[in-house]
Motif scaffolding. Sequence first.
Motif, PDB file in Angstrom:
ATOM      1  N   LEU A 248      49.708   2.384  32.876  1.00  0.00           N
ATOM      2  CA  LEU A 248      50.470   3.600  33.129  1.00  0.00           C
ATOM      3  C   LEU A 248      50.407   4.534  31.926  1.00  0.00           C
ATOM      4  N   HIS A 249      50.483   3.966  30.717  1.00  0.00           N
ATOM      5  CA  HIS A 249      50.355   4.774  29.503  1.00  0.00           C
ATOM      6  C   HIS A 249      49.009   5.493  29.483  1.00  0.00           C
ATOM      7  N   GLU A 250      47.958   4.785  29.821  1.00  0.00           N
ATOM      8  CA  GLU A 250      46.619   5.387  29.831  1.00  0.00           C
ATOM      9  C   GLU A 250      46.500   6.446  30.912  1.00  0.00           C
ATOM     10  N   ALA A 251      47.084   6.182  32.085  1.00  0.00           N
ATOM     11  CA  ALA A 251      47.009   7.151  33.182  1.00  0.00           C
ATOM     12  C   ALA A 251      47.753   8.436  32.841  1.00  0.00           C
ATOM     13  N   ILE A 252      48.889   8.312  32.148  1.00  0.00           N
ATOM     14  CA  ILE A 252      49.637   9.503  31.730  1.00  0.00           C
ATOM     15  C   ILE A 252      48.831  10.294  30.705  1.00  0.00           C
ATOM     16  N   ARG A 253      48.235   9.579  29.742  1.00  0.00           N
ATOM     17  CA  ARG A 253      47.450  10.257  28.710  1.00  0.00           C
ATOM     18  C   ARG A 253      46.256  11.000  29.310  1.00  0.00           C
ATOM     19  N   ILE A 278      59.570   7.798  26.500  1.00  0.00           N
ATOM     20  CA  ILE A 278      58.749   8.601  25.596  1.00  0.00           C
ATOM     21  C   ILE A 278      58.084   7.719  24.555  1.00  0.00           C
ATOM     22  N   LYS A 279      58.815   6.748  24.033  1.00  0.00           N
ATOM     23  CA  LYS A 279      58.252   5.851  23.022  1.00  0.00           C
ATOM     24  C   LYS A 279      57.085   5.053  23.577  1.00  0.00           C
ATOM     25  N   VAL A 280      57.235   4.499  24.776  1.00  0.00           N
ATOM     26  CA  VAL A 280      56.236   3.578  25.331  1.00  0.00           C
ATOM     27  C   VAL A 280      55.075   4.314  25.984  1.00  0.00           C
ATOM     28  N   TYR A 281      55.358   5.391  26.719  1.00  0.00           N
ATOM     29  CA  TYR A 281      54.335   5.978  27.576  1.00  0.00           C
ATOM     30  C   TYR A 281      53.757   7.301  27.076  1.00  0.00           C
ATOM     31  N   ALA A 282      54.502   8.069  26.299  1.00  0.00           N
ATOM     32  CA  ALA A 282      53.977   9.362  25.842  1.00  0.00           C
ATOM     33  C   ALA A 282      52.869   9.149  24.816  1.00  0.00           C
ATOM     34  N   PRO A 283      51.797   9.938  24.860  1.00  0.00           N
ATOM     35  CA  PRO A 283      50.701   9.767  23.897  1.00  0.00           C
ATOM     36  C   PRO A 283      51.152  10.123  22.478  1.00  0.00           C
TER      37      PRO A 283
END
Length: 715
Positions: A248-253, A278-283
């Motif tokens: 999910l982090h990569e998909a958001i980035r 924001i800490k975990v998923y935001a680039p």
Amino acid sequence: MKTYQGSEIRNVAVVGHAQSGKTSLIAALLHAAKMTPTQGRVSEGSAVTAYDEEEIARGTTMSNAVAFAEWQGVKINFVDTPGFHMFSHEARAALLPVEATCVVVNAQHGIEPVTERVWKYAEEANVPRFVVINQMDHPKAGGGGGLSALIDDLHERWGRNCLPIQLPISDAQGFHGVVDLVTMEAFHYTPNGDGRGKITGEIPASIAQQAKEAHEALVELVAEGKDELMEEYFAEGTIPEQHLISALHEAIREDRIFPVLFASGGTNVATDHLLDFIKVYAPSPTERTPIPVKTAAMQAVATNGGGAEGGASVSFRKVQDSEPTALVVFKTMSDPFAGRITFFKVVSGVLKSDATLENYTRRGQERFAHLSVMQGRKAVEVPELHAGDIGAVAKLRETLTGDTLGAKGGDIQVELAPLPEAAMTYAIEPKSRADEDKLAPAIHKLMEEDLLIRFFRDPQTNEFLIAGAGQPHIESIVSRLKKRYHAEVTLKAPKVPYRESIRGKAEGHGRHKKQSGGHGQFGDCKIRMEPMPRGGGFEFANEIFGGSIPRQFVPAVEKGIVESAARGYLAGYPVVDFKATVYDGSYHDVDSNEMSFKVAGRLAFRKCMEQAKPCLLEPIMKVEIEAPDEFAGTLMGDLNSRRGRVQGMESKGRTTVINAEVPMAEMLTYGTLLTSMTQGKGSYRMEMHHYDIVPQLVAEKILANAKRPVDEEEE
């Protein structure tokens, strides 16, 4: 304060429509992170990012503001942006220093015009987006169709990739929790508390089935992006939590998924979970794609009118500490105590306090003493800033918004987003001589803060003009002049710079003769006038043969025509777009001189104007209006009543864009009318203006009270 590496930093721009609760949400996030002892309130003027006296008085954000939160080993920089359509250029500028955009949507009203506009800005800038449905505590959250209708609207406008990763927990007591669809945990909160929730493993039975279906939809959408995840999904029927988080982090980035979260900034519910997200998923800045920069060599090629070899125009700078130090200034603020404060993004390298950098834009040296990070208006000193961080420094000598600085010899330029043209202009007059002395330096300081402000003198009307995005924008400028710099001014509608021209050809004879004893005055010329294309200006031709007018007197004839044209013929406005040709005349050996032929040129010009079908030209504005569909008919009717001509209409989602040409005289107060007409839901832009011929009936209205100027020679 602790120094953070680029991988430990998150930069987030908080954007959205006016009254969606952006400033209150940031205040709640700062309180949840224990950066403030109490939660700031916009209504009380205590919100961290609402410190400007004009913003507090009007109850709305008018310029970008920066704040930070330290949360579980990560530093989160927030950039609060305006939501009023006249200040949307500020929201666009805020996308330069960030790696993620938090699009705040009002839970009651849903997606509004500025929400769509800032979404497009982020899309153009390739900045990852996530959506926060704010003000979930409102009794009418979800609007008339409920929350499902709001989610459907998100899908319709922004695609099925706009997917909830939370579900709100609401009951008779109101909104008091969320369900995390990644970990399948429930978080419960105490409204108006410290923003920190309690984790309970059990999801409320009323939404358990809905949460299960939403979790499966999320897993399926995440798996679509990667072949290995699809294989794992088909093999096991799901994706393990750790794999899901990283995917999910990569998909958001990569801008493949736009998560939707729920919160209430006013009651501080679910804000700690938003910080976790924001800490975990935001680039982080180090995950950002290299920033495009112009190099000195490429700038030189561009200056010489060429292009870089191979079609390339830019190079790229990685956001890393190992690169040479470079930073770009994205905001300037004038503080009554600290002076000019410069906000910047560290593009690369490590910036240490007391470092001396070269300003690549202005070719000067700047010393960064007392390096700081800003918590609203308060500066917190730091020893150094790493690549990707946002900082501030006071009292730089020459540096302004848009400048790029760095280590000596680097010579690069980071370009800001283009600014729109100022849409509305007013004449400005100081109330006293003391105010006149204060006016220029005060406006100069305001122009450093807001690049959209224009201040200039109209050479035709001799008025000092101030231009901005609209009437509220200009009124805020006047208010700041009074409160900050004690310079009182008066605003009034500017004089409309009409022009005169001709529509036919004509010939005229000017003869000036005076004899009063001794040397007299004698000048005689014949000229021919004809119209030129619009924008052609003035052209003079000499077709004298045989010396009927001596060569040294021909420029005097031209000067007489130019002076008379400047005074106008119909109503005293300058005559433009015509060609004058002098083709015959006579002179006297003793009495002829330059003054006599200049007067003769004036008289010949007047004779020609009587026969050349003179007409009045009126400045016409090209106007682009964007408003909700339900107001399109009303706006078109209003434009027609203002002598406007609608050139076309275009549908953009649920808004309509109207292109029209309207006389400038009818548009001086249009912004205020449009705002009241659309009840704050519309937005507008006005572009450049040009001159066009006014129909004779319209010209008669304008000329009704006008008196034709008369030359001294005619009296």
